[in-house]
Design an enzyme around this catalytic site. Structure first.
Site, short mmCIF file in Angstrom:
data_model
loop_
_atom_site.label_atom_id
_atom_site.label_comp_id
_atom_site.label_asym_id
_atom_site.label_seq_id
_atom_site.Cartn_x
_atom_site.Cartn_y
_atom_site.Cartn_z
N HIS A 1 0.85 -0.82 0.25
CA HIS A 1 -0.15 0.36 0.09
C HIS A 1 0.98 1.29 0.49
CE1 HIS A 1 0.67 -1.66 4.29
NE2 HIS A 1 0.91 -0.08 4.71
N HIS B 1 0.56 5.26 1.04
CA HIS B 1 0.52 5.74 2.31
C HIS B 1 0.02 7.45 1.36
CE1 HIS B 1 0.64 3.53 5.89
NE2 HIS B 1 0.92 3.34 5.27
P1 AMP Z 1 1.85 0.48 7.10
O1 AMP Z 1 2.57 -0.01 8.41
O2 AMP Z 1 2.38 1.26 6.22
O3 AMP Z 1 1.80 -1.76 7.19
O4 AMP Z 1 1.13 1.23 7.41
C1 AMP Z 1 -0.61 -0.47 7.97
C2 AMP Z 1 -1.52 1.05 7.62
O5 AMP Z 1 -2.93 0.49 7.40
C3 AMP Z 1 -1.61 2.29 8.85
O6 AMP Z 1 -1.83 3.46 8.62
C4 AMP Z 1 -3.38 2.36 9.52
O7 AMP Z 1 -3.51 3.00 10.30
C5 AMP Z 1 -3.74 1.29 8.48
N1 AMP Z 1 -5.47 -0.10 8.57
C6 AMP Z 1 -5.27 -1.05 8.84
N2 AMP Z 1 -6.23 -1.14 9.00
C7 AMP Z 1 -7.26 -0.52 8.19
C8 AMP Z 1 -8.22 0.13 7.77
N3 AMP Z 1 -9.32 -1.55 8.71
N4 AMP Z 1 -8.61 0.72 7.40
C9 AMP Z 1 -7.95 1.51 6.85
N5 AMP Z 1 -6.91 1.39 7.51
C10 AMP Z 1 -6.18 0.67 8.13
#
Ligand code: AMP
Ligand code: ZN
Length: 142
Positions: free
Chosen positions: A104, A106
């Site tokens: 993903h 950001h």
């Molecule tokens: P990372 O540390 O790059 O893996 O970030 C994962 C991101 O996914 C974090 O910023 C979380 O807040 C976000 N996240 C986790 N679960 C969900 C969800 N159900 N819907 C939207 N964002 C999410």
């Protein structure tokens, strides 16, 4: 490709509609939705529908499609929340802070004096810099 834990993958569940999200965009290969725990207002995630762990195991044509969506979303979200800029960030691997094992990007909108300090610098000697640069270039020729 990392298919081991697709069944437990939270983003696969969102893509399948098994979990809710604030969806902003969807096409054949890509979805974008708001991050549930936003670093700033408008923080969103651009996610491929196919389950890939991170940039290193994702086909280049999919990455190209993703970056096109990132640009489109960045234009929109900046306008929508009145941001002055944005950070584009991808965590690849646990050590990089990756919590969700599904690639993903950001998009984090930035505002004047929003008090976010994402990175700090590290001092490396010129010798160390040279060594690192040479090692990387060596890998390229192999
Ligand atoms: P990372 O540390 O790059 O893996 O970030 C994962 C991101 O996914 C974090 O910023 C979380 O807040 C976000 N996240 C986790 N679960 C969900 C969800 N159900 N819907 C939207 N964002 C999410
Ligand atoms: Zn997944």
């Amino acid at each position: 490709m990392e298919f081991d834990n697709v069944m437990d993958c939270i983003f696969c569940k969102i893509i399948e509609g098994e979990l809710p999200c604030h969806k902003i965009y969807e096409d054949k290969r890509i979805i974008a939705f708001l991050d549930i725990n936003p670093i700033n207002k408008g923080h969103l995630l651009v996610v491929p529908k196919e389950h890939h762990l991170n940039i290193l195991d994702t086909p280049i044509d999919l990455l190209k499609d993703m970056i096109a969506v990132v640009q489109k979303m960045a234009f929109l979200v900046i306008e929508a929340v009145g941001a002055k800029g944005f950070n584009l960030s991808v965590s690849n691997g646990k050590e990089a802070g990756q919590m969700v094992d599904h690639l993903h990007f950001h998009i984090i909108p930035r505002f004047t004096r929003d008090n976010l300090h994402l990175w700090s610098g590290k001092a490396l000697s010129d010798d160390e810099m040279k060594h690192v640069a040479e090692n990387i270039k060596k890998m390229m020729t192999q």
